[in-house]
Design a protein around this motif. Structure first.
Motif, PDB file in Angstrom:
ATOM      1  N   LYS A 217       0.824  -1.207   0.000  1.00 49.55           N
ATOM      2  CA  LYS A 217       0.000   0.000   0.000  1.00 49.55           C
ATOM      3  C   LYS A 217       0.863   1.264   0.000  1.00 49.55           C
ATOM      4  CE  LYS A 217      -3.727  -2.518   0.378  1.00 49.55           C
ATOM      5  NZ  LYS A 217      -4.626  -2.692  -0.788  1.00 49.55           N
ATOM      6  N   ALA A 218       0.343   2.301  -0.633  1.00 50.68           N
ATOM      7  CA  ALA A 218       1.076   3.564  -0.771  1.00 50.68           C
ATOM      8  C   ALA A 218       0.485   4.668   0.103  1.00 50.68           C
ATOM      9  CB  ALA A 218       1.089   4.005  -2.241  1.00 50.68           C
ATOM     10  N   PHE A 219      -0.122   4.309   1.232  1.00 48.76           N
ATOM     11  CA  PHE A 219      -0.797   5.292   2.069  1.00 48.76           C
ATOM     12  C   PHE A 219       0.161   6.356   2.607  1.00 48.76           C
ATOM     13  CE2 PHE A 219      -3.809   1.609   3.355  1.00 48.76           C
ATOM     14  CZ  PHE A 219      -4.453   1.707   2.126  1.00 48.76           C
ATOM     15  N   VAL A 220       1.394   5.962   2.911  1.00 51.40           N
ATOM     16  CA  VAL A 220       2.363   6.922   3.452  1.00 51.40           C
ATOM     17  C   VAL A 220       2.690   7.976   2.393  1.00 51.40           C
ATOM     18  CG1 VAL A 220       4.671   7.202   4.443  1.00 51.40           C
ATOM     19  CG2 VAL A 220       3.297   5.196   5.033  1.00 51.40           C
ATOM     20  N   PHE A 221       2.837   7.543   1.149  1.00 55.87           N
ATOM     21  CA  PHE A 221       3.073   8.477   0.040  1.00 55.87           C
ATOM     22  C   PHE A 221       1.901   9.427  -0.119  1.00 55.87           C
ATOM     23  CE2 PHE A 221       2.928   8.883  -4.830  1.00 55.87           C
ATOM     24  CZ  PHE A 221       3.717  10.028  -4.829  1.00 55.87           C
ATOM     25  N   GLU A 222       0.684   8.915  -0.051  1.00 55.90           N
ATOM     26  CA  GLU A 222      -0.499   9.758  -0.221  1.00 55.90           C
ATOM     27  C   GLU A 222      -0.599  10.800   0.889  1.00 55.90           C
ATOM     28  OE1 GLU A 222      -3.054   6.137  -2.313  1.00 55.90           O
ATOM     29  OE2 GLU A 222      -3.618   6.886  -0.337  1.00 55.90           O
ATOM     30  N   LEU A 243      12.410  12.536  -6.340  1.00 55.04           N
ATOM     31  CA  LEU A 243      13.459  11.918  -7.155  1.00 55.04           C
ATOM     32  C   LEU A 243      14.670  11.493  -6.348  1.00 55.04           C
ATOM     33  CD1 LEU A 243      13.448  14.174 -10.349  1.00 55.04           C
ATOM     34  CD2 LEU A 243      12.287  12.002  -9.974  1.00 55.04           C
ATOM     35  N   THR A 244      14.865  12.058  -5.169  1.00 55.19           N
ATOM     36  CA  THR A 244      16.071  11.775  -4.390  1.00 55.19           C
ATOM     37  C   THR A 244      15.803  10.982  -3.109  1.00 55.19           C
ATOM     38  OG1 THR A 244      15.926  13.879  -3.176  1.00 55.19           O
ATOM     39  CG2 THR A 244      17.163  13.880  -5.251  1.00 55.19           C
ATOM     40  N   ALA A 245      14.534  10.667  -2.831  1.00 55.12           N
ATOM     41  CA  ALA A 245      14.186   9.999  -1.576  1.00 55.12           C
ATOM     42  C   ALA A 245      14.800   8.601  -1.494  1.00 55.12           C
ATOM     43  CB  ALA A 245      12.670   9.902  -1.436  1.00 55.12           C
ATOM     44  N   ASP A 246      15.138   8.202  -0.284  1.00 55.49           N
ATOM     45  CA  ASP A 246      15.571   6.846   0.011  1.00 55.49           C
ATOM     46  C   ASP A 246      14.629   6.277   1.064  1.00 55.49           C
ATOM     47  OD1 ASP A 246      18.089   6.867  -1.523  1.00 55.49           O
ATOM     48  OD2 ASP A 246      18.723   8.339  -0.041  1.00 55.49           O
ATOM     49  N   GLY A 247      14.411   4.973   1.032  1.00 57.20           N
ATOM     50  CA  GLY A 247      13.626   4.369   2.091  1.00 57.20           C
ATOM     51  C   GLY A 247      12.466   3.541   1.595  1.00 57.20           C
ATOM     52  N   LYS A 248      11.728   3.004   2.574  1.00 56.34           N
ATOM     53  CA  LYS A 248      10.653   2.070   2.284  1.00 56.34           C
ATOM     54  C   LYS A 248       9.334   2.762   1.975  1.00 56.34           C
ATOM     55  CE  LYS A 248      12.283  -1.976   4.877  1.00 56.34           C
ATOM     56  NZ  LYS A 248      11.889  -3.010   5.851  1.00 56.34           N
ATOM     57  N   LEU A 249       8.557   2.076   1.165  1.00 52.58           N
ATOM     58  CA  LEU A 249       7.207   2.531   0.854  1.00 52.58           C
ATOM     59  C   LEU A 249       6.377   2.677   2.117  1.00 52.58           C
ATOM     60  CD1 LEU A 249       5.023   3.057  -1.387  1.00 52.58           C
ATOM     61  CD2 LEU A 249       4.560   0.602  -1.314  1.00 52.58           C
ATOM     62  N   ALA A 255       9.394   8.583  -1.256  1.00 50.69           N
ATOM     63  CA  ALA A 255       9.904   7.408  -1.976  1.00 50.69           C
ATOM     64  C   ALA A 255       8.805   6.724  -2.774  1.00 50.69           C
ATOM     65  CB  ALA A 255      10.533   6.423  -0.999  1.00 50.69           C
ATOM     66  N   GLY A 256       7.549   6.971  -2.406  1.00 47.80           N
ATOM     67  CA  GLY A 256       6.436   6.318  -3.087  1.00 47.80           C
ATOM     68  C   GLY A 256       6.353   6.626  -4.562  1.00 47.80           C
ATOM     69  N   ARG A 260       6.568   3.512  -7.320  1.00 44.49           N
ATOM     70  CA  ARG A 260       5.387   3.194  -8.141  1.00 44.49           C
ATOM     71  C   ARG A 260       5.776   2.321  -9.323  1.00 44.49           C
ATOM     72  NH1 ARG A 260       1.679   1.958 -10.871  1.00 44.49           N
ATOM     73  NH2 ARG A 260      -0.201   3.121 -11.417  1.00 44.49           N
ATOM     74  N   ASP A 261       6.979   2.529  -9.858  1.00 46.88           N
ATOM     75  CA  ASP A 261       7.453   1.763 -11.015  1.00 46.88           C
ATOM     76  C   ASP A 261       8.679   0.932 -10.655  1.00 46.88           C
ATOM     77  OD1 ASP A 261       5.600   2.782 -13.053  1.00 46.88           O
ATOM     78  OD2 ASP A 261       6.587   4.696 -12.701  1.00 46.88           O
ATOM     79  N   ALA A 262       8.766   0.529  -9.390  1.00 42.04           N
ATOM     80  CA  ALA A 262       9.962  -0.189  -8.940  1.00 42.04           C
ATOM     81  C   ALA A 262      10.213  -1.467  -9.716  1.00 42.04           C
ATOM     82  CB  ALA A 262       9.838  -0.497  -7.444  1.00 42.04           C
ATOM     83  N   GLN A 263       9.143  -2.119 -10.170  1.00 41.68           N
ATOM     84  CA  GLN A 263       9.321  -3.368 -10.909  1.00 41.68           C
ATOM     85  C   GLN A 263       9.463  -3.132 -12.414  1.00 41.68           C
ATOM     86  OE1 GLN A 263       7.086  -6.889  -9.354  1.00 41.68           O
ATOM     87  NE2 GLN A 263       5.933  -5.350  -8.214  1.00 41.68           N
TER      88      GLN A 263
END
Length: 709
Positions: A217-222, A243-249, A255-256, A260-263
């Protein structure tokens, strides 16, 4: 020392005009943050580095602390408001190094002073001059000025994404001030509705989606994106953050975007180039572009700036999959941990190579790709923006972002300025917004150049830039019909008549149902999701720890329907709102579109009316259909707007005078007073036995209601 009182960013917003949120949260809301045990100052030398949380325990490292909210940092003096509401000022040199850094972060996020009104008017006047010159060259004339009723309804829809309430439109019409339009622009741009409307807009552009697949889920990004709009984070800074964020979704908001296109990282590069620069390089991902100058090599050289970045960790994903099989009857719990597989990190080696079937003689198949920036003209490389360092693979993303978001980038400011012009006028100066390769093909190149200049002068402040647009005479003119572009450019004699977006239609109906109250319900699901973060591999032991933590906090992370019932589960979702808890009526959760799942389920009103599926940028639609008509004529949506409990109808029914009722109906639904003929016909209808709700139903189903004029 008591632990700091943690409020959400939306509650305080570092002095930005905003709405207050309820302080008596449910027991499970942010309990972990509020329940941390007090520790000596010596053990808390490193403060929580989170500018989004204005409450902070300030420390001098000598055991002295002050719990307060950052207010200002000027001339070396820090101003803090304590819990008693008292302002405290002291030299920043007395703070720990960590607190000094935190104060600087807070200052960087503080809203800058707005442009003076005379500056706005001069910029708007310059745009109007350019438009008039373009109309003259095209042997066209500008439309007549729109009346106050038309202007106000249009502005509410464009700025806050909903129609005005009867009280709001009546107040504006009664104002006799000569500058009331400019004041309304400022009022709406600094209202909570602006944040909700801009989130909808950016969600389409950035393909914001709750579900990244298999439970992630991308709730943290939202939540982060809403916060950034609320604090008016400048566009260049916001894009740089993403564009420069590091870390977990599951932990790091910005980072979200890349995750979104990590795969599919190459698709991600194509998307961001199109979105942020209007560089239509998608075809060059597979072969030289047949209709533009982009080569496949150009695409891979750009993509190489992300060649050392890894976002999706297959080993963690396999852990989750194995765990789902082993957890007795608790597959849903295992899926909640899927977000841990999305983690944005930079490696020490750039691994991107040209494809093995690469067929051009400017590179060899399988050869490692050296990062290089694209150019549109020969002189572009002379720009300071092109001075990037490609030596360190782990820094490539940062260098790319410096180039992309630079004011000297040939397309960055132009791309967002062109998009926001389309948002206000219904058509961009250069169409499509995804292709800015040649600005000379714009309908008015000089206008596009001026918009670019003003975006830079506003320092990428999207609020201030839109202040300029909404203060133009061109925006405040009567609307034009949809033009036939095959016969020539549209030169902006006025904005275009256009159907409401799905979000505008839904939010307008919610306004009729609940009034302005809907602007004070904010969906925040990221705080709860953060509880599922796991460091390292996802093991059964780690999963049990998370499960115990969730159970202890009483947190339920289910936020939607299921395959048998794809509609939004209002009762489950309603527990995740800050501020006013939205009403549940006729099976609907009466909340703004921005505060519902992203995107809504396929059978929901929003999708029926063209909300994007968020698979591709800017794919929202405004085409009409029979199901749309039926939903407005006979269904729960029309019931909440015109039936029992409707906020608009409740107030109208309090009026005993039929003419007053009729006027109130027109102001509530159409934002204007009825004509003499309409007043006469509606009076006859009421006399013949129609109820007020019947008349409201008729107005809801007019074409006028659904259109922005």
């Amino acid at each position: 020392m008591k632990p700091p009182f943690r409020l959400t960013l939306a509650a305080l917003l570092l002095a930005i005009p905003c709405w207050s949120l309820a302080a008596d949260k449910k027991k499970n809301r942010r309990k972990l943050e509020a329940a941390q045990p007090a520790t000596p100052a010596a053990e808390t030398a490193k403060p929580i580095q989170d500018p989004a949380n204005p409450w902070h325990a300030w420390s001098d490292g000598q055991g002295h602390t002050l719990e307060g909210k950052y207010k200002a940092l000027e001339y070396g003096l820090l101003t803090v408001e304590d819990k008693a509401g008292q302002m405290r000022r002291f030299p920043i040199t007395k703070l720990t190094a960590e607190d000094k850094k935190f104060a600087e972060q807070c200052k960087s996020l503080q809203p800058r002073a707005a442009l003076a009104q005379d500056v706005i008017h001069k910029a708007a006047a310059r745009l109007d001059e350019t438009i008039l010159a373009g109309l003259k060259r095209g042997n066209q004339t500008p439309n007549a000025p729109a009346n106050d009723e038309t202007f106000a309804r249009r502005l509410y829809l464009d700025v806050v994404g909903r129609i005005p309430t009867r009280e709001e439109i009546t107040t504006f019409l009664a104002d006799k001030a000569t500058d009331k339009r400019a004041k309304l622009v400022d009022e709406l741009l600094n209202s909570p509705g602006y944040t909700m409307q801009m989130f909808n807009y950016l969600a389409d552009m950035l393909r914001v989606k709750d579900d990244y697949g298999k439970g992630a889920k991308a709730f943290v990004f939202e939540d982060w994106l809403k916060d950034m709009v609320a604090i008016n984070r400048p566009w260049d800074a916001l894009v740089n953050d993403m564009l420069t964020a590091d870390g977990k979704l599951v932990e790091t908001g910005p980072a979200g975007f890349l995750l979104r296109d990590a795969q599919m990282p190459l698709d991600g590069v194509s998307n961001l180039m199109t979105t942020f620069l209007g560089a239509n390089v998608s075809c060059a991902q597979c072969h030289d572009h047949p209709l533009a100058e982009w080569k496949q090599k150009d695409f891979y050289q750009i993509a190489a700036f992300f060649g050392a970045t890894d976002g999706f960790h297959e080993d963690v994903a396999k852990d989750v999959k194995r765990l789902a099989k082993s957890m007795d009857g608790n597959k849903a719990m295992a899926q909640m941990l899927a977000s841990n597989a999305y983690d944005l990190v930079d490696m020490q080696q750039n691994k991107l190579s040209f494809p093995k079937d690469y067929k051009y003689d400017n590179a060899k198949p399988g050869e490692k790709v050296t990062p290089a920036l694209i150019t549109w003209t020969e002189k572009d490389k002379l720009s300071p923006a092109y001075k990037v360092d490609i030596k360190k693979p782990s820094e490539l993303r940062n260098e790319f972002s410096k180039w992309m978001t630079s004011p000297e980038n040939p397309r960055f400011a132009t791309a967002i300025a062109n998009r926001l012009w389309k948002k206000a006028f219904g058509l961009a100066v250069q169409e499509p917004v995804s292709d800015l390769d040649d600005p000379k093909t714009a309908s008015n190149p000089e206008l596009l150049a001026h918009l670019t200049t003003y975006m830079k002068q506003a320092k990428f402040d999207l609020r201030e830039f839109q202040r300029i647009i909404f203060n133009t005479a061109a925006y405040q003119r009567q609307a034009s019909a949809t033009p036939d572009l095959s016969k020539g450019h549209f030169l902006f004699a006025g904005p275009l008549v256009r159907r409401m977006s799905a979000e505008q239609a839904w939010d307008s109906i919610m306004t009729l149902a609940s009034g302005k109250e809907i602007d004070h319900s904010i969906l925040r699901r990221g705080d709860e999701l953060k509880l599922t973060a796991i460091d390292g591999r996802v093991t059964a032991a780690a999963a049990k720890e998370v499960q115990a933590k969730l159970a202890k906090e009483g947190v339920t992370l289910k936020g939607g329907g299921n395959k048998k019932n794809p509609q939004i589960n209002a009762r489950v979702l309603s527990q995740f709102y800050d501020g006013v808890r939205p009403q549940e009526r006729d099976g609907l959760l009466l909340a703004r579109a921005s505060e519902l799942p992203q995107p809504a389920p396929e059978s929901h009103f929003l999708r029926l009316f063209g909300q994007s599926d968020r698979l591709v940028s800017d794919t929202n639609a405004s085409d009409g259909s029979v199901p749309q008509v039926m939903s407005l004529m006979n269904g729960p949506v029309q019931q909440v707007a015109t039936g029992n409990g409707s906020s608009a109808l409740t107030e109208i029914d309090k009026l005993s005078n039929p003419p007053a009722k009729i006027e109130a109906l027109y102001l509530s639904f159409l934002g204007r007073r009825p004509t003499a003929e309409e007043q006469q016909r509606m009076t006859a209808a009421l006399t013949d036995g129609l109820a007020t709700a019947d008349c409201a139903w008729a107005l809801l189903n007019t074409r006028e209601f659904l259109f922005v004029r």
